[in-house]
Structure formats: C-alpha cells, structure tokens
Design a protein around this motif. Sequence first.
Motif, PDB file in Angstrom:
ATOM      1  N   ALA A 205       0.842  -1.190   0.000  1.00 19.37           N
ATOM      2  CA  ALA A 205       0.000   0.000   0.000  1.00 19.37           C
ATOM      3  C   ALA A 205       0.873   1.234   0.000  1.00 19.37           C
ATOM      4  O   ALA A 205       1.828   1.346   0.756  1.00 19.37           O
ATOM      5  CB  ALA A 205      -0.908   0.001   1.238  1.00 19.37           C
ATOM      6  N   GLY A 206       0.517   2.175  -0.877  1.00 17.37           N
ATOM      7  CA  GLY A 206       1.244   3.428  -0.921  1.00 17.37           C
ATOM      8  C   GLY A 206       0.599   4.455  -0.013  1.00 17.37           C
ATOM      9  O   GLY A 206      -0.461   4.247   0.552  1.00 17.37           O
TER      10      GLY A 206
ATOM     11  N   LEU B 141       1.571   9.921 -10.402  1.00 14.49           N
ATOM     12  CA  LEU B 141       0.628   9.346 -11.360  1.00 14.49           C
ATOM     13  C   LEU B 141       0.083   8.037 -10.801  1.00 14.49           C
ATOM     14  O   LEU B 141       0.845   7.212 -10.281  1.00 14.49           O
ATOM     15  CB  LEU B 141       1.310   9.087 -12.709  1.00 14.49           C
ATOM     16  CG  LEU B 141       1.944  10.306 -13.388  1.00 14.49           C
ATOM     17  CD1 LEU B 141       2.644   9.883 -14.682  1.00 14.49           C
ATOM     18  CD2 LEU B 141       0.900  11.378 -13.682  1.00 14.49           C
ATOM     19  N   VAL B 142      -1.240   7.857 -10.917  1.00 18.05           N
ATOM     20  CA  VAL B 142      -1.897   6.672 -10.385  1.00 18.05           C
ATOM     21  C   VAL B 142      -2.763   6.056 -11.472  1.00 18.05           C
ATOM     22  O   VAL B 142      -3.529   6.762 -12.140  1.00 18.05           O
ATOM     23  CB  VAL B 142      -2.782   7.008  -9.164  1.00 18.05           C
ATOM     24  CG1 VAL B 142      -3.449   5.744  -8.609  1.00 18.05           C
ATOM     25  CG2 VAL B 142      -1.974   7.710  -8.084  1.00 18.05           C
TER      26      VAL B 142
ATOM     27  N   VAL C  85       0.005   1.726  -9.113  1.00 16.76           N
ATOM     28  CA  VAL C  85      -1.061   0.948  -9.735  1.00 16.76           C
ATOM     29  C   VAL C  85      -1.951   0.436  -8.613  1.00 16.76           C
ATOM     30  O   VAL C  85      -1.472  -0.233  -7.689  1.00 16.76           O
ATOM     31  CB  VAL C  85      -0.507  -0.224 -10.563  1.00 16.76           C
ATOM     32  CG1 VAL C  85      -1.648  -1.122 -11.059  1.00 16.76           C
ATOM     33  CG2 VAL C  85       0.298   0.298 -11.753  1.00 16.76           C
ATOM     34  N   PHE C  86      -3.234   0.768  -8.695  1.00 16.23           N
ATOM     35  CA  PHE C  86      -4.210   0.371  -7.680  1.00 16.23           C
ATOM     36  C   PHE C  86      -5.113  -0.677  -8.300  1.00 16.23           C
ATOM     37  O   PHE C  86      -5.887  -0.391  -9.212  1.00 16.23           O
ATOM     38  CB  PHE C  86      -5.015   1.593  -7.240  1.00 16.23           C
ATOM     39  CG  PHE C  86      -6.071   1.308  -6.207  1.00 16.23           C
ATOM     40  CD1 PHE C  86      -5.719   1.073  -4.891  1.00 16.23           C
ATOM     41  CD2 PHE C  86      -7.411   1.290  -6.559  1.00 16.23           C
ATOM     42  CE1 PHE C  86      -6.693   0.827  -3.933  1.00 16.23           C
ATOM     43  CE2 PHE C  86      -8.383   1.046  -5.611  1.00 16.23           C
ATOM     44  CZ  PHE C  86      -8.037   0.816  -4.290  1.00 16.23           C
TER      45      PHE C  86
ATOM     46  N   GLY D  79      10.212   0.312  -9.521  1.00 15.18           N
ATOM     47  CA  GLY D  79       9.797   1.618  -9.038  1.00 15.18           C
ATOM     48  C   GLY D  79       8.308   1.836  -8.979  1.00 15.18           C
ATOM     49  O   GLY D  79       7.851   2.864  -8.449  1.00 15.18           O
ATOM     50  N   VAL D  80       7.504   0.929  -9.507  1.00 17.07           N
ATOM     51  CA  VAL D  80       6.049   1.076  -9.477  1.00 17.07           C
ATOM     52  C   VAL D  80       5.502   0.526  -8.162  1.00 17.07           C
ATOM     53  O   VAL D  80       5.794  -0.612  -7.793  1.00 17.07           O
ATOM     54  CB  VAL D  80       5.381   0.360 -10.666  1.00 17.07           C
ATOM     55  CG1 VAL D  80       3.862   0.348 -10.515  1.00 17.07           C
ATOM     56  CG2 VAL D  80       5.766   1.036 -11.972  1.00 17.07           C
ATOM     57  N   ALA D  81       4.729   1.344  -7.457  1.00 19.06           N
ATOM     58  CA  ALA D  81       4.078   0.899  -6.225  1.00 19.06           C
ATOM     59  C   ALA D  81       2.739   0.267  -6.581  1.00 19.06           C
ATOM     60  O   ALA D  81       1.947   0.860  -7.312  1.00 19.06           O
ATOM     61  CB  ALA D  81       3.868   2.079  -5.280  1.00 19.06           C
ATOM     62  N   VAL D  82       2.488  -0.930  -6.088  1.00 23.16           N
ATOM     63  CA  VAL D  82       1.228  -1.618  -6.345  1.00 23.16           C
ATOM     64  C   VAL D  82       0.426  -1.675  -5.053  1.00 23.16           C
ATOM     65  O   VAL D  82       0.895  -2.203  -4.040  1.00 23.16           O
ATOM     66  CB  VAL D  82       1.459  -3.042  -6.892  1.00 23.16           C
ATOM     67  CG1 VAL D  82       0.118  -3.748  -7.123  1.00 23.16           C
ATOM     68  CG2 VAL D  82       2.250  -2.987  -8.187  1.00 23.16           C
TER      69      VAL D  82
END
Length: 391
Positions: free
Chosen positions: A5-6, A156-157, A216-217, A228-231
């Motif tokens: 979770a971000g 960006l999401v 990315v949600f 580097g992408v938070a999921v």
Amino acid sequence: MNRRAGNAGPSLRTLAFVESPVQLLNVLEWAHTHALRGVPGAPASGAGAPAPIPAVPPQARRTVDGSAPQAAAELTVVVLSPTDPMTRGQLRRMADLARDEGYEVRWEEARGGTTAPFQTIGGLAGALRRADRIVMGDPFSRYVQLLLTITRARDLVVVDDGTATMEFVAQLARGERLVRWHRKGGRPGPRDLLFAPVSSSARRRLTPRAGRRVEVFSSMPVEEIPDGVAVTTNDFGWTRSRFGPPRITKGADMVGTSLVETGVVDGDRYLEAVRGLAKAHGAARYFAHRRESTEKLHRLAAETGLEIVRPDLPLELIARRGPIGRTVLSFPSTVVHTLPLALAGTGVRIAVCDIDPTWLTDHASPRAQGFLSGVTDTAKDIHRLTAVALA
C-alpha cells in the motif's frame, strides 16, 4: 507477489480522469484506501453536468461510523463522457455517488462533436498544469494519453480498468507499446501510426524515475511489476462499507460479457454456452455487460428464457446491494476477481467457465486464448473459485 500500500498524502491537488463506471468506482475505492475525504455537497460542473440522480436508496449508502465525510483533501473527478447510452447512464449514477462522498465531479461532453475534444482539452489545460497528482482509469485511452502530455504532475496513479490492468503493467515492465490485449498481434492502422508519438510519450510518463511516483491500484493479479512502481491492493473496502450485506436467493445468476462485441468470441457459440450453463445450473437472471448489443440480448432472452437485467451501476455494487443468487456464473472477466472481494463473507459462490478455443473468431488476437485462460487460472488460484464446464 509484492503488493504494498502506498501513501497518497492528504495535501496534493488530485485530478482523476474516468471514462467508464468501473473506473469511477475504483477511483472511489482508491480514495477510500488512502483516506482521502471530500467536502459534503461538492458540486457538479462542466459542460452538460448532470443533475444529481437518486440512483441508490439512501439507506443503502453509509459511512463506517455513520458520520458525514470530513474535508481533508481535494479530489476532482473528470468524467470524459462516452456516447454509449448505457455507459452514460451508469456514469451519471456513479457521479452521484462520488458527490455523496464529497468529491467534485466535472462532467465533460468529450465526444460530443468534432470540436468537443479541442474544447475539453482547452478547458482542462489549467487544471492539468496545477494538479500535483493525476489518477487515470485507462492508460490505453488516447484521450488520457494526450492529457498526460500537458500535465506537470509528479504523482501518477492508474486505477483498475478490469483485465486491461494486467496487460498494462506487463507491457510497461517489458517496455512495449501500449496496446489493448484483444488488439495485440494485429498490424497498427493509420490512426495508430499517427498517434504513436503521443502513446510513446505517455509510456515514458508512466515509467517511474527520480522525482516521479507511479502507483497501480488493482484487485487484479499483477506479476510483472516494473521497477519503481508501487502496487496497492484494491480490496473493495469502500463498496463493502457502503453497501449490503445483500439478500441471497436460492438460485443462480449469470454475468454477461462483451467478448462477442469485441470480436473475440463467435456469437452463436456464445449463445450455446449461455444456454447450456443456464440449464445445467438453473440460472434465472443474466446481468448484461453495458457494451452488449440489444440484438444479442433479445436473442438470449428468446432462446434461453433468462431474464435480462441491465444494471444501472457496476455489478460489484449491484451484487453487494442484492438480491443476488447463491451461485454467480461467469465467463473469463474482471468480475471473477472483483466479485469475490466485494462479496467476501456473504457465502455467495463464484463459478467460472473457460472459453473453449473453438469459440474464438478468425479475427481474435493470437493473444486472446492465453490471456483469457490466465484471467480464470489466476482467479481459481487466488480466490479458490469453482470451475464449471459445459456438458
């Protein structure tokens, strides 16, 4: 799978772009997960802004503690309205729910004529430049890709747009051009070639680097996570806190799909499959996908005896509100991943029927069979779904 979770942060000016009811639902889920709150009575604005519609009975909507939302952050939802009447209807009702949460809704007739795109983009330019965070429901959308060339946002999401999210993340990880899964394998057309520079720019913007955060949600299984992408996991907490629990009926319900409309599955084979499943499991209702054609649905009703239901909200909300069958039958679709989450703890059983390779059309992408199988296989593994087959 590394799903973390971000932290969205409470002070960023956030602009969300949606083009479908499911995208707007998942923006609300994202805001709920990150504890973004709006201002009660937030207005609707923009060209053709719809008046509030009492889409859901007031007693079906609730906050966890029964209190009104408290203002803590700014979120403006921009609806880039399509022309399809069913989609517009569901979007109007979802916009009403977003306003109930206290978020501003800006309704744009983005496809309302030749000059509409220019007017929409021109009207949004200032807000795009001021925004600290951009939330988008469809990174494959040419409209959204064009808007990304204007914004200076460093946050960006991408929220779920169904099974397309799985393909987007995989393509981003592999550095491929952004192409929807059911079109992959075909040769780029003239419009694709003309738009290629914008699409390439969007892919670069959606690639994390120093000073730029990408999240990315998703409720979908994401296996190839780009560096580097938070999921962040979407567990449909907002839906479960505001709706239900539903009344469960004894019979079975079926979920429709637009695979015929997208040219992936043959119409006659699909009808045969629906008829066989309905008979085998005693299904009485068929929840139509918003993109299913009227002609196909009339034929389904006439030849299967199923009651065709045109939902006025995304199926996750319809199912959670109820009534819903004790068994829900579906072909490969986003709902085999989302309904188990939305209906968690209710006792409803989700069953999935794979697409037989013989049902595919000659025009189906070479990628189609593998992709659809992946959707169901992962759902069976993650949610322990029941597999059903035609006799």
